[in-house]
Design a protein around this motif. Structure first.
Motif, mmCIF file in Angstrom:
data_model
loop_
_atom_site.group_PDB
_atom_site.id
_atom_site.type_symbol
_atom_site.label_atom_id
_atom_site.label_comp_id
_atom_site.label_asym_id
_atom_site.label_seq_id
_atom_site.Cartn_x
_atom_site.Cartn_y
_atom_site.Cartn_z
ATOM 1 N N VAL A 1 -54.425 49.532 16.366
ATOM 2 C CA VAL A 1 -54.890 51.082 16.163
ATOM 3 C C VAL A 1 -53.823 51.439 15.050
ATOM 4 C CG1 VAL A 1 -55.257 53.280 17.144
ATOM 5 C CG2 VAL A 1 -55.749 50.963 18.495
ATOM 6 N N THR A 2 -54.199 51.931 14.072
ATOM 7 C CA THR A 2 -53.305 52.843 13.102
ATOM 8 C C THR A 2 -53.078 54.047 13.527
ATOM 9 O OG1 THR A 2 -54.856 53.527 11.628
ATOM 10 C CG2 THR A 2 -54.104 51.236 11.221
ATOM 11 N N GLY A 3 -51.997 54.477 13.515
ATOM 12 C CA GLY A 3 -51.706 55.826 13.937
ATOM 13 C C GLY A 3 -51.654 55.788 15.679
ATOM 14 N N LEU B 1 -57.309 38.832 14.701
ATOM 15 C CA LEU B 1 -57.563 40.210 14.972
ATOM 16 C C LEU B 1 -59.082 40.570 15.349
ATOM 17 C CD1 LEU B 1 -55.731 42.755 15.315
ATOM 18 C CD2 LEU B 1 -56.347 43.289 12.855
ATOM 19 N N ASP B 2 -59.213 40.980 16.706
ATOM 20 C CA ASP B 2 -60.642 41.409 16.929
ATOM 21 C C ASP B 2 -60.942 42.422 16.617
ATOM 22 O OD1 ASP B 2 -61.266 38.847 19.027
ATOM 23 O OD2 ASP B 2 -59.052 39.243 19.345
ATOM 24 N N ALA B 3 -60.330 43.514 16.334
ATOM 25 C CA ALA B 3 -60.614 44.703 15.811
ATOM 26 C C ALA B 3 -59.418 45.623 15.319
ATOM 27 C CB ALA B 3 -61.284 45.659 16.978
ATOM 28 N N VAL B 4 -59.705 46.429 14.319
ATOM 29 C CA VAL B 4 -58.694 47.349 13.844
ATOM 30 C C VAL B 4 -59.478 48.648 13.712
ATOM 31 C CG1 VAL B 4 -59.457 46.844 11.391
ATOM 32 C CG2 VAL B 4 -57.068 48.100 11.796
ATOM 33 N N VAL B 5 -58.695 49.620 14.398
ATOM 34 C CA VAL B 5 -59.367 50.894 14.478
ATOM 35 C C VAL B 5 -58.463 51.969 13.403
ATOM 36 C CG1 VAL B 5 -59.445 53.163 15.725
ATOM 37 C CG2 VAL B 5 -59.716 50.949 16.847
ATOM 38 N N THR C 1 -57.256 46.896 4.906
ATOM 39 C CA THR C 1 -58.356 46.142 5.364
ATOM 40 C C THR C 1 -58.311 44.906 4.408
ATOM 41 O OG1 THR C 1 -59.552 48.216 6.014
ATOM 42 C CG2 THR C 1 -60.918 46.180 5.718
ATOM 43 N N ARG C 2 -58.101 44.915 3.276
ATOM 44 C CA ARG C 2 -57.808 43.761 2.461
ATOM 45 C C ARG C 2 -56.964 42.653 3.058
ATOM 46 N NH1 ARG C 2 -56.394 39.624 1.220
ATOM 47 N NH2 ARG C 2 -55.956 38.816 -0.825
ATOM 48 N N TRP C 3 -55.783 43.108 3.517
ATOM 49 C CA TRP C 3 -54.601 42.239 4.047
ATOM 50 C C TRP C 3 -55.032 41.923 5.422
ATOM 51 C CZ3 TRP C 3 -53.199 40.358 -0.205
ATOM 52 C CH2 TRP C 3 -52.812 41.212 -1.241
ATOM 53 N N LEU C 4 -55.925 42.787 6.001
ATOM 54 C CA LEU C 4 -56.149 42.275 7.374
ATOM 55 C C LEU C 4 -57.328 41.242 7.553
ATOM 56 C CD1 LEU C 4 -55.963 45.576 9.486
ATOM 57 C CD2 LEU C 4 -54.386 43.413 9.520
ATOM 58 N N MET C 5 -57.904 41.289 6.362
ATOM 59 C CA MET C 5 -59.276 40.387 6.545
ATOM 60 C C MET C 5 -59.322 38.750 6.836
ATOM 61 S SD MET C 5 -62.567 41.259 6.281
ATOM 62 C CE MET C 5 -62.488 42.743 5.647
ATOM 63 N N PRO C 6 -58.353 38.241 6.409
ATOM 64 C CA PRO C 6 -58.172 36.962 6.948
ATOM 65 C C PRO C 6 -58.076 36.773 8.474
ATOM 66 C CG PRO C 6 -56.853 37.095 5.026
ATOM 67 C CD PRO C 6 -57.085 38.410 5.507
ATOM 68 N N LEU C 7 -57.322 37.841 8.967
ATOM 69 C CA LEU C 7 -57.118 37.629 10.518
ATOM 70 C C LEU C 7 -58.384 38.089 11.231
ATOM 71 C CD1 LEU C 7 -53.726 39.332 10.815
ATOM 72 C CD2 LEU C 7 -54.227 37.072 11.135
ATOM 73 N N PRO D 1 -64.297 35.638 16.393
ATOM 74 C CA PRO D 1 -65.664 35.512 16.442
ATOM 75 C C PRO D 1 -66.450 36.388 15.786
ATOM 76 C CG PRO D 1 -64.467 34.850 18.503
ATOM 77 C CD PRO D 1 -63.524 35.537 17.577
ATOM 78 N N ALA D 2 -66.299 37.595 16.222
ATOM 79 C CA ALA D 2 -67.033 38.924 15.640
ATOM 80 C C ALA D 2 -66.207 40.119 15.538
ATOM 81 C CB ALA D 2 -68.213 38.911 16.790
ATOM 82 N N ALA D 3 -65.254 40.139 14.692
ATOM 83 C CA ALA D 3 -64.315 41.205 14.544
ATOM 84 C C ALA D 3 -65.256 42.526 14.270
ATOM 85 C CB ALA D 3 -63.123 40.919 13.654
ATOM 86 N N ARG D 4 -64.141 43.689 14.446
ATOM 87 C CA ARG D 4 -64.707 44.998 13.942
ATOM 88 C C ARG D 4 -63.570 45.692 12.993
ATOM 89 N NH1 ARG D 4 -68.567 46.724 17.822
ATOM 90 N NH2 ARG D 4 -69.964 44.955 18.352
ATOM 91 N N VAL D 5 -64.218 46.431 12.038
ATOM 92 C CA VAL D 5 -63.098 47.354 11.167
ATOM 93 C C VAL D 5 -63.819 48.818 11.638
ATOM 94 C CG1 VAL D 5 -62.402 48.277 9.198
ATOM 95 C CG2 VAL D 5 -62.792 45.735 9.492
ATOM 96 N N VAL D 6 -63.292 49.360 12.667
ATOM 97 C CA VAL D 6 -63.720 50.883 13.199
ATOM 98 C C VAL D 6 -63.058 51.710 12.312
ATOM 99 C CG1 VAL D 6 -64.000 52.056 15.027
ATOM 100 C CG2 VAL D 6 -64.298 49.650 15.515
ATOM 101 N N THR D 7 -63.803 52.554 11.491
ATOM 102 C CA THR D 7 -63.103 53.709 10.714
ATOM 103 C C THR D 7 -63.433 54.923 11.429
ATOM 104 O OG1 THR D 7 -63.640 52.282 8.805
ATOM 105 C CG2 THR D 7 -63.274 54.860 8.501
ATOM 106 N N ILE D 8 -62.426 55.635 11.664
ATOM 107 C CA ILE D 8 -62.649 57.305 12.287
ATOM 108 C C ILE D 8 -62.685 58.370 11.197
ATOM 109 C CG2 ILE D 8 -61.613 58.638 13.851
ATOM 110 C CD1 ILE D 8 -62.177 55.789 15.178
ATOM 111 N N GLY D 9 -64.013 58.632 11.109
ATOM 112 C CA GLY D 9 -64.194 59.724 10.231
ATOM 113 C C GLY D 9 -63.953 61.110 10.992
ATOM 114 N N SER D 10 -64.872 62.012 10.271
ATOM 115 C CA SER D 10 -64.425 63.445 10.743
ATOM 116 C C SER D 10 -65.711 64.523 10.826
ATOM 117 C CB SER D 10 -63.311 64.070 10.145
ATOM 118 O OG SER D 10 -63.038 65.489 10.527
ATOM 119 N N PHE D 11 -65.891 65.251 11.853
ATOM 120 C CA PHE D 11 -66.960 66.295 11.705
ATOM 121 C C PHE D 11 -66.848 67.051 10.524
ATOM 122 C CE2 PHE D 11 -69.766 69.786 13.232
ATOM 123 C CZ PHE D 11 -70.928 69.120 13.477
ATOM 124 N N ALA D 12 -65.502 67.535 9.987
ATOM 125 C CA ALA D 12 -65.107 68.036 8.924
ATOM 126 C C ALA D 12 -65.826 67.667 7.528
ATOM 127 C CB ALA D 12 -63.770 68.226 8.823
#
Length: 316
Positions: free
Chosen positions: A25-27, A98-102, A136-142, A147-158
């Protein structure tokens, strides 16, 4: 007569187990990132906090361990405003997969003057979007090793009412801090959707998943001292707002579901159930302007030029 499909049952207080998984989880030392880390720690997964500040990361880890018995949580130093350091930050995870990054960390400035990163990018666009793009580029090999990793991006209602100026992504011509922030989050949302399209086309096992927290206020957020302390006055003053928005603990729910829910539908996003502002997470179609693949492609190409990397170049 057929009815619209409904979300499967989901209980934010009883999350599915994720023993053996590793999530970044970044931040993760503050705000929505902290609460996402706290909630994910309760699943049995190892949670890594990406943070620029070691002392804040230590406080966050202590808070999580105090509330989640047996929590597997650690931290790595990560400065998204410094693109040259992100490869080393990814390597410092020291994991086989790495199974997911937020992708949560961000900078929000309220007042001028315009500021830049060390590489000369407008600070919010450079940190919130370009930093996560490069990471994300540097995390992509991990991620590809899971088996089924996620790149979860947090957007904003703004970002809902904003549009990108592709000729002025760095806000050099007309800098307005709040607008620049909203556009940086909008860029992140385009990135998530375009990443997912490219990964699907490449047959990757990695998915890009989009989420946003709705309206999440500090004044409605439960205390987690010393990470966050809510005064009685702030709690009382924010009571009327609770009809429309929520605290950052609830703001983390869409991100957590985006990590854990097996469903990763194309062209949709996880958001709060009530008007996209508060409540438990549900899956909804993305906003209409986010369906413009020409804008997404042009932003992707510009981001590759600005960072010197391509997150979609390593299929899983």
């Amino acid at each position: 007569m057929s009815s619209a499909p409904k979300d499967p049952p989901w209980n934010v207080a009883r999350l599915p187990r994720a023993d053996g998984s590793t999530f970044l989880v970044t931040g993760g030392n503050a705000g929505i990132g902290y609460f996402a880390a706290e909630q994910l720690s309760a699943t049995g997964a190892t949670v890594v906090l990406g943070s620029r500040n070691r002392a804040k990361a230590e406080n966050a880890m202590a808070s999580i361990r105090a509330r989640v018995p047996g929590a597997r949580v650690r931290a790595v130093r990560m400065d998204l405003a410094d693109l040259a350091t992100l490869r080393t930050a990814a390597e410092s995870l020291a994991v086989d997969r790495l199974d997911a990054v937020v992708l949560n960390a961000g900078v929000a400035l309220d007042d001028p003057p315009r500021r830049e990163t060390g590489e000369g990018h407008e600070l919010m666009f450079g940190t919130n979007h370009l930093g996560h793009f490069a990471l994300t580029r540097w995390l992509m090999p991990l991620l590809s090793a899971a088996p089924a990793a996620r790149v979860v991006t947090i957007g904003s209602f703004a970002a809902k009412s904003e549009r990108l100026d592709l000729d002025d992504l760095q806000s050099r011509k007309d800098y307005r801090p709040k607008r620049a922030y909203a556009r940086s989050k909008l860029a992140q949302m385009y990135f998530s959707l375009e990443l997912d399209r490219r990964l699907r086309a490449a047959g990757s096992t990695v998915a890009g998943v989009l989420a946003h927290p709705g309206g999440a206020l500090d004044s409605l957020t439960p205390s987690r001292p010393p990470v966050h302390v809510r005064t009685a006055g702030a709690r009382l003053g924010a009571a009327p707002a609770a009809l429309l928005v929520q605290g950052k603990d609830a703001g983390a729910w869409p991100a957590v579901r985006a990590v854990l829910d097996p469903a990763a539908p194309e062209g949709r996003m996880w958001e709060p159930r009530v008007f996209g502002l508060r409540g438990e997470p549900r899956c909804e179609p993305v906003w209409h302007h986010l369906t413009d693949t020409l804008v997404a492609t042009r932003l992707w190409d510009a981001s590759c030029d600005l960072t010197g990397v391509d997150p979609g170049s390593i299929p899983g």
